[in-house]
Design an enzyme around this catalytic site. Structure first.
Site, PDB file in Angstrom:
ATOM      1  N   ARG A  78      61.395 -83.032 -14.441  1.00  0.00           N
ATOM      2  CA  ARG A  78      61.673 -83.424 -15.837  1.00  0.00           C
ATOM      3  C   ARG A  78      63.052 -84.029 -16.043  1.00  0.00           C
ATOM      4  O   ARG A  78      64.017 -83.638 -15.385  1.00  0.00           O
ATOM      5  CB  ARG A  78      61.523 -82.197 -16.737  1.00  0.00           C
ATOM      6  N   HIS A 103      57.744 -86.547 -14.016  1.00  0.00           N
ATOM      7  CA  HIS A 103      57.110 -87.163 -12.844  1.00  0.00           C
ATOM      8  C   HIS A 103      57.016 -88.695 -12.871  1.00  0.00           C
ATOM      9  O   HIS A 103      55.996 -89.276 -12.475  1.00  0.00           O
ATOM     10  CB  HIS A 103      55.712 -86.568 -12.626  1.00  0.00           C
ATOM     11  N   HIS A 177      53.168 -83.671  -4.181  1.00  0.00           N
ATOM     12  CA  HIS A 177      52.627 -82.727  -5.159  1.00  0.00           C
ATOM     13  C   HIS A 177      51.300 -82.101  -4.715  1.00  0.00           C
ATOM     14  O   HIS A 177      50.403 -81.897  -5.530  1.00  0.00           O
ATOM     15  CB  HIS A 177      52.477 -83.435  -6.509  1.00  0.00           C
ATOM     16  N   ASP A 249      57.252 -71.614 -12.462  1.00  0.00           N
ATOM     17  CA  ASP A 249      57.266 -73.076 -12.557  1.00  0.00           C
ATOM     18  C   ASP A 249      58.740 -73.463 -12.642  1.00  0.00           C
ATOM     19  O   ASP A 249      59.207 -73.968 -13.656  1.00  0.00           O
ATOM     20  CB  ASP A 249      56.467 -73.541 -13.790  1.00  0.00           C
ATOM     21  N   GLU A 314      57.255 -78.202  -4.225  1.00  0.00           N
ATOM     22  CA  GLU A 314      57.758 -79.570  -4.327  1.00  0.00           C
ATOM     23  C   GLU A 314      59.232 -79.578  -3.940  1.00  0.00           C
ATOM     24  O   GLU A 314      60.068 -79.042  -4.655  1.00  0.00           O
ATOM     25  CB  GLU A 314      57.572 -80.078  -5.757  1.00  0.00           C
TER      26      GLU A 314
HETATM   27  C1  BGC Z   1      55.567 -79.057 -12.912  1.00  0.00           C
HETATM   28  C2  BGC Z   1      54.606 -78.392 -13.853  1.00  0.00           C
HETATM   29  C3  BGC Z   1      53.569 -79.392 -14.225  1.00  0.00           C
HETATM   30  C4  BGC Z   1      52.899 -79.921 -12.988  1.00  0.00           C
HETATM   31  C5  BGC Z   1      51.992 -81.057 -13.326  1.00  0.00           C
HETATM   32  C6  BGC Z   1      54.828 -79.502 -11.711  1.00  0.00           C
HETATM   33  O1  BGC Z   1      55.689 -80.180 -10.868  1.00  0.00           O
HETATM   34  O2  BGC Z   1      56.611 -78.200 -12.554  1.00  0.00           O
HETATM   35  O3  BGC Z   1      55.255 -77.931 -15.015  1.00  0.00           O
HETATM   36  O4  BGC Z   1      52.631 -78.873 -15.097  1.00  0.00           O
HETATM   37  O5  BGC Z   1      53.834 -80.404 -12.088  1.00  0.00           O
HETATM   38  O6  BGC Z   1      50.742 -80.837 -12.936  1.00  0.00           O
END
Ligand code: BGC
Length: 349
Positions: A78, A103, A177, A249, A314
């Site tokens: 983010r 992302h 991811h 998360d 990640e």
């Molecule tokens: C994030 C999550 C997000 C997900 C998307 C992750 O990298 O930390 O908050 O919902 O990606 O699917």
């Protein structure tokens, strides 16, 4: 081996590549988003199982995916309010996650068609993926030339080498991811997986999951994975950070910060005996346990991916780094080369 995998909405042909190593273990990758669609590794009795979440068809990835298996860029994670300043100029990104940017934007690297070349290296079969992101694509300055090499080694290591260069100052934070479930994709949730993370600190967040800037010790908190612990053991504790994330998360601050490839995490799944080790050169690890999965994504073989059916590890720089001057920098300048190496290594115990 390469086979047709379908077309994107704008008519571009996409392929599926199969990399089979000398142990008979298979990785399948599409050049749409660099998505790893399948990863087959043995359990303790030698039975192969697919340990990554994904879909059967390209159309399903195009329709809706929570970033299953893809390359994330230009900025993984983010950026607060979709804004950052660089050299005194403010850049505005699409806001696609509450009030924040996530992302890489509306059409990030996960939705790009990459050029792919099959290779054979000393360690096994590889797929070299390249993509040139245009100046101001998704609001980011500079033409960014990226090369991501996936190697599926004869020792069941998924090796990812990233490289990027730019023609103007920019920010970059690439990651992968894949959602893993060592018991097999779609079988059950991941709460019984045992996790160890080599990190004494993490970056606590606000309710929009933007780091507050603090590097908080994990000791005495549900974020302490310095000794192996079940994902589910403390996930429902009355803890503000767990509430903000809907579970784990968060970004862990890896202890090794010298940019050398180091063991950063180990995950063990008792029933299958499968073990995954993670090595990276990056300073951070976003550990996400599929809190947003709700059964609405119907994956391979018609299996619904329910709440916490997969976890992501990640490897990256910390979230919102462009706005946090105390975090390791994500700025890339002309003449410099962005590099990252990450290895997911599979074995059994
Ligand atoms: C994030 C999550 C997000 C997900 C998307 C992750 O990298 O930390 O908050 O919902 O990606 O699917």
């Amino acid at each position: 081996m390469k086979e047709p995998y379908g077309k994107t909405a704008d008519g571009r042909e996409v392929f599926l590549y199969t990399l089979k190593n000398s142990k008979g273990c298979v990785m399948k990758v599409t050049n749409y988003g660099g998505i790893v669609t399948h990863l087959l590794v043995p359990d303790k009795s030698g039975r192969m199982g697919d340990v990554v979440l994904g879909y059967d068809k390209l159309a399903d990835y195009i329709k809706a995916t929570p970033y299953f298996g893809c390359i994330v860029g230009r900025y993984g994670n983010r950026i607060a309010k979709g804004k950052f300043k660089l050299n005194g100029r403010e850049y505005t990104l699409a806001v696609n996650n509450g009030e924040n940017a996530l992302h890489g934007g509306l059409k990030g690297f996960d939705k790009a068609v990459w050029n792919a070349t099959e290779k054979k290296t000393g360690r096994g079969l590889a797929l070299e993926l390249t993509y040139v992101s245009k100046d101001m694509e998704e609001g980011y300055p500079g033409t960014l030339s990226c090369k991501v090499t996936y190697t599926w080694s004869d020792d069941n290591e998924f090796i990812i080498e990233y490289e990027a260069t730019t023609d103007k100052d920019t920010v970059v934070n690439l990651t992968q991811h894949s959602y893993f479930n060592l018991a097999g994709a779609g079988e059950r949730d991941i709460l019984d997986h045992e996790v160890m993370i080599v990190a004494d600190r993490f970056t606590p967040v606000d309710k929009g999951l933007i780091p507050t800037g603090e590097l908080r010790p994990v000791r005495g908190t549900p974020f302490d994975f310095t000794s192996p612990a079940r994902i589910g053991a403390r996930i429902n504790q009355d803890d503000e950070q767990l509430k903000f994330g809907g579970g784990y998360d968060h970004n862990w601050v890896l202890n090794s910060s010298d940019g050398k490839l180091s063991l950063s995490a180990r995950v063990t799944e008792e029933s299958s005996g499968r073990v995954m080790e993670l090595l990276t050169t990056e300073p951070g690890l976003q550990f996400y346990v599929g809190n947003f999965l709700d059964g609405s994504n119907i994956g391979k073989g018609g299996k619904a991916y329910k709440h916490r059916y997969g976890f992501c590890m990640e490897t990256q720089h910390f979230p919102d780094s462009p706005n946090q001057s105390a975090f390791p920098s994500t700025v890339l300048k002309p003449g410099q080369v962005y590099r990252q190496t990450t290895v997911y290594r599979f074995m059994t115990k």
